[in-house]
Write a protein that holds these residues in place. Structure first.
Motif, short mmCIF file in Angstrom:
data_model
loop_
_atom_site.label_atom_id
_atom_site.label_comp_id
_atom_site.label_asym_id
_atom_site.label_seq_id
_atom_site.Cartn_x
_atom_site.Cartn_y
_atom_site.Cartn_z
N GLY A 191 182.91 59.16 25.65
CA GLY A 191 183.35 60.35 26.36
C GLY A 191 184.33 60.03 27.45
O GLY A 191 185.00 59.00 27.44
N SER B 12 183.92 72.86 27.25
CA SER B 12 182.53 72.41 27.19
C SER B 12 181.79 72.62 28.50
O SER B 12 180.63 72.26 28.61
CB SER B 12 182.50 70.92 26.84
OG SER B 12 183.18 70.19 27.84
N THR C 172 184.63 65.88 26.74
CA THR C 172 184.93 65.28 25.44
C THR C 172 186.28 64.58 25.45
O THR C 172 186.68 64.01 24.46
CB THR C 172 184.99 66.35 24.33
OG1 THR C 172 186.08 67.24 24.61
CG2 THR C 172 183.71 67.14 24.25
N GLY C 173 186.99 64.66 26.57
CA GLY C 173 188.31 64.03 26.64
C GLY C 173 189.39 64.86 25.97
O GLY C 173 190.41 64.33 25.57
N LYS D 291 179.45 66.26 29.78
CA LYS D 291 179.94 67.28 28.85
C LYS D 291 181.40 67.07 28.47
O LYS D 291 181.93 67.77 27.62
CB LYS D 291 179.79 68.67 29.47
CG LYS D 291 178.36 69.07 29.71
CD LYS D 291 178.26 70.50 30.21
CE LYS D 291 176.80 70.89 30.36
NZ LYS D 291 176.66 72.17 31.08
#
Lengths: 450, 160
Positions: free
Chosen positions: B46, B127, B12-13, B10
Motif C-alpha cells: 500500500g 477509499s 491504495t496508492g 486504506k
C-alpha cells in the motif's frame, strides 16, 4: 491537441540512435481515439512509410489516451502494439499502473520505436530530454532488479516499463512488465522489444495535463466518481492458475456495505472494489480478498517470481506441465528461470501461442484478476464488448467500464479535449476494436473507415 | 473547523488526491505540483498520503524570516503569503514532515492550505484514506477504534 492529449509523439530510431518528436494530429485520434486505437493507427502509418522507403522494419508503439492521468476513474492505461511476424495481425498488450500517466506528464501521448539497436539500450525520457543509454548493466537482469537499478540511474520516482530475460530471449510467452508487477503477454510483443535490443523505457514527467473546460470537467468527473465509489463488484469467471482469476463478468453488488470488499493496489487512479469471485466452472466462491498481507504475499509468491523473469505465469505453468517436462525433477520456479534464460526456447514457441490481445491483471488481495471478456474475444453482447473496448481507448480499464456508459465517456472526452466526440463516436470506436479482436481483422479495415 | 484525517491502511496508492490537489491549485493534473504526496510502501503493502499537518506550533511559522506564514482563522490552516515570501526555503529545511515544497513552475513555496476549508483531496479519495472531519470527530473516531480493540482483548482475557 493540447487539452487532454499532450499533442506530441516521440519517435525513436534505434538503428541510428536518433529521436525527434512530431505533433499528434486530430485525424489520428478521430475514429479510434487513443491507446490501442491510436497505436494501431500509428502502426499502419509507419509501416507504409517504411515500405515506401524500401525498408523492412517493425515499429513498436507505446500509446496512452486522452483521459489517462486525469481524475477519470481507473485512468492509468496504456497499450504496447507491434506486429509479431510479417503478415500476422497486430498484437496489443494493455497495461495499467503509473507508466502511462507518467508519459503524459513528460509531454507525450505515444512513443514510436523503429529500427534495432546495435547494442542493448534503454530509453530514458525525462520531460523533453531523451537519451538512449547503454543497458549492458541491466541486460539479463530480472524485472525488479532492472527497475531498481534504472530508477537509481535515472530518477528515484521514474516509472519503468521493461522486459525480463524471457523477452530478451524472444520467448513467445514473455511479458511486458510495468511498475515491477503489472504484466501483460500478447503474442510477440515482448519478443519484439527484445529483438530490438531494447531493455526498458524509463519515464519521468513533471509537466501537467490541462483540460479544455476545467470547471465543467471537474464537476462532471466528480459526479461520475461519486456514483462510482459505492459500487462494489461481484465477479465471476474462471480460475486460470494458482491465484490468477479470469473475470468474465463483473456486476454491481448491491448487498455490500460501504466498507465491505477489497481494493486493488498498484494501478494509477483505481477506484474499483471487489467483494467476491465465483467460479463458473466449479461454483466455488472466494470471499476474495480478505487475506492478510503475509498470506497474500505467500499466495502470490510463485506468480511474482514468474513475472519477475518476464514470463507469463499462466502460459509458462501450462508449458511446464506439458509432456515435455514430465519426469523432470526440478521445481517450476527453477525451470522457469532456465526457460526465461533461453533453455527450451524451441519448446516454448512451438507449444504455446499467446493471444494477440492481452490485459494486465489487478492485484486484489491475494489474487490477480485479469479481465477475460476482451482477452479471448468472447462477446456477452455487442454493446458490452464495445463499452469494454471504448473504456480502454480513452485510458480507463475494463473494470471501470462496468459502470460507465457512452454518454459519460463522450461528455468527459469533450470537456477534456475540447473536441467533438459523441456517444456514437465512442461506441463505434469500441465496436471497431472489439470487432477486430474477435474476428481477427487487420488494421487495413480501420484505415478504410476514415 | 476541519482537519484531514489520514487512515494509511486504506490507501491504495491511486494518487487521486495528488491530481485533485494540483488541479484545484494550478488547474492542471500534475502530481509534482501537488501539496499532498502519496508515498508507496514496500511492494504490495500500500501507500501513505502525506501533507501538511497544520501544526499548532509550526516550525515553518517560527522559522520564516518574513513572517510570511500565518494561521487562517477560518480554516485553521497555516497559509503562505506568497507576496511576503522570498523563497528562502527555511520552511522546507525545518518542517519535520517535509510538507512544504518549492513549485519550480510557479516559482513559489507551496503547502497544503486545506483548500480554504473544502479540501479537494478528501472529496476524491475513493477509499476514505483521506477524510475531512471536524476536529472533535478526529479523536472520537480513533477512541472508538481503541475501545473496540480494548473490548476484544478484555473479552478474550475474561473467557480464558
Amino acid at each position: 491537441m493540447t487539452f487532454g492529449w499532450r499533442g506530441q509523439i516521440l519517435r525513436v530510431d534505434l538503428t541510428h540512435g536518433t529521436f525527434d518528436s512530431v505533433p499528434l494530429l486530430r485525424e489520428e485520434t478521430k475514429t479510434l481515439i487513443g491507446a490501442r486505437g491510436l497505436a494501431m493507427h500509428l502502426y499502419a502509418q509507419y509501416e507504409v512509410a517504411a515500405k515506401n522507403d524500401g525498408l523492412r522494419d517493425n515499429a513498436l508503439i507505446f500509446a496512452t489516451a486522452p483521459l489517462a492521468g486525469t481524475l477519470f476513474p481507473n485512468s492509468g492505461r496504456f497499450t504496447v502494439v507491434t506486429r509479431p511476424a510479417p503478415n500476422a495481425n497486430l498484437s496489443c498488450a494493455a497495461l495499467g499502473g503509473a507508466w502511462g500517466p507518467e508519459l503524459k506528464y513528460a509531454g507525450f501521448d505515444a512513443v514510436v520505436i523503429e529500427g534495432k539497436s546495435p547494442k542493448p539500450v534503454y530509453l530514458w525520457i525525462s520531460n523533453g530530454e531523451i537519451q538512449l543509454r547503454d543497458a549492458s548493466d541491466v541486460w539479463g537482469k530480472n524485472v525488479s532488479e532492472c527497475s531498481d537499478l534504472l530508477r537509481s540511474a535515472c530518477h528515484r520516482s521514474a516509472r519503468v516499463c521493461c522486459i525480463g530475460p524471457a523477452g530478451e530471449n524472444k520467448l513467445s510467452i514473455a511479458s511486458v512488465v510495468s511498475d515491477k508487477r503489472i504484466a501483460s503477454c500478447a503474442r510477440g510483443v515482448a519478443a519484439a522489444i527484445g529483438e530490438k535490443n531494447l531493455k526498458a523505457v524509463v519515464v519521468r514527467g513533471t509537466t501537467g495535463i490541462r483540460v479544455a473546460h476545467p470547471a465543467e470537467f471537474m464537476e462532471e468527473v466528480q459526479k461520475l466518481r461519486r456514483a462510482s465509489s459505492s459500487l462494489h463488484l461481484r465477479c465471476s469467471g474462471r480460475k486460470l492458475q494458482g491465484p490468477v482469476l479470469q473475470i468474465h463478468s463483473a456486476m454491481e453488488d448491491n448487498r455490500a456495505l460501504l466498507d465491505d470488499g477489497v481494493r486493488p493496489t498498484g494501478c494509477f487512479g483505481c477506484m474499483s472494489v471487489f467483494t467476491s469471485f465465483t467460479s463458473t466452472t466449479t461454483d466455488e466462491t472466494l470471499a476474495c480478498l480478505r487475506a492478510e498481507t503475509d498470506a497474500q504475499n505467500e499466495q502470490l509468491r510463485e506468480q511474482y517470481q514468474f513475472v519477475d523473469l518476464g514470463l507469463d505465469y499462466v502460459l509458462a505453468k501450462k508449458l511446464l506441465s506439458s509432456d515435455r517436462f514430465s519426469g523432470v525433477r526440478e521445481g517450476d520456479v527453477a525451470l522457469a528461470k532456465k526457460l526465461a534464460h533461453g533453455e527450451f526456447a524451441a519448446a516454448a514457441s512451438e507449444e504455446i501461442q499467446p493471444d494477440e490481445v492481452s490485459h494486465s491483471g489487478c492485484l486484489v488481495g491475494g489474487y490477480v484478476m485479469v479481465p477475460g471478456a476482451l482477452a479471448d474475444g468472447k462477446k456477452n453482447d455487442t454493446e458490452t464488448s464495445s463499452m469494454l473496448a471504448a473504456a480502454e481507448l480513452v485510458g480507463s480499464c475494463a473494470f471501470a467500464a462496468s459502470r460507465l456508459n457512452p454518454e459519460q465517456i463522450a461528455t468527459l472526452l469533450r470537456l477534456a479535449t475540447g473536441m467533438d466526440y459523441s456517444p456514437e463516436d465512442v461506441l463505434r470506436a469500441g465496436e471497431k476494436i472489439a470487432g477486430m479482436t474477435s474476428q481477427k481483422e487487420s488494421l487495413s479495415h480501420a484505415n478504410n473507415c476514415h | 473547523m476541519g482537519v484531514l484525517l489520514i487512515s494509511p491502511e486504506k490507501c491504495t496508492g491511486c494518487r487521486a488526491c495528488e491530481l485533485a490537489c494540483s488541479f484545484a491549485h494550478e488547474e492542471e493534473f500534475n502530481p509534482t505540483r501537488s501539496r499532498v504526496s502519496v508515498l508507496p510502501l514496500k511492494d504490495g503493502e500500500g501507500a501513505v498520503p502525506v501533507m501538511c499537518l497544520q501544526c499548532e506550533q509550526a516550525a515553518c511559522v517560527t522559522a520564516c524570516p518574513q513572517h510570511a506564514i500565518h494561521e487562517d482563522v477560518q480554516t485553521g490552516a497555516r497559509v503562505v503569503n506568497n507576496t511576503r515570501c522570498v523563497e528562502c526555503k527555511m520552511c522546507m529545511h525545518v518542517c519535520p514532515f517535509g510538507c512544504t515544497s518549492y513549485d519550480s513552475v510557479g516559482r513559489r513555496i507551496i503547502k497544503c492550505d486545506l483548500c480554504g476549508g473544502d479540501p479537494q483531496c478528501a472529496k476524491v479519495c475513493p477509499s476514505g484514506a483521506i477524510r475531512s472531519v471536524e476536529r472533535t470527530t478526529l479523536s472520537i473516531a480513533r477512541r472508538r477504534q481503541a475501545a473496540q480493540k480494548l473490548k476484544a482483548i478484555l473479552v478474550r482475557g475474561s473467557e480464558q
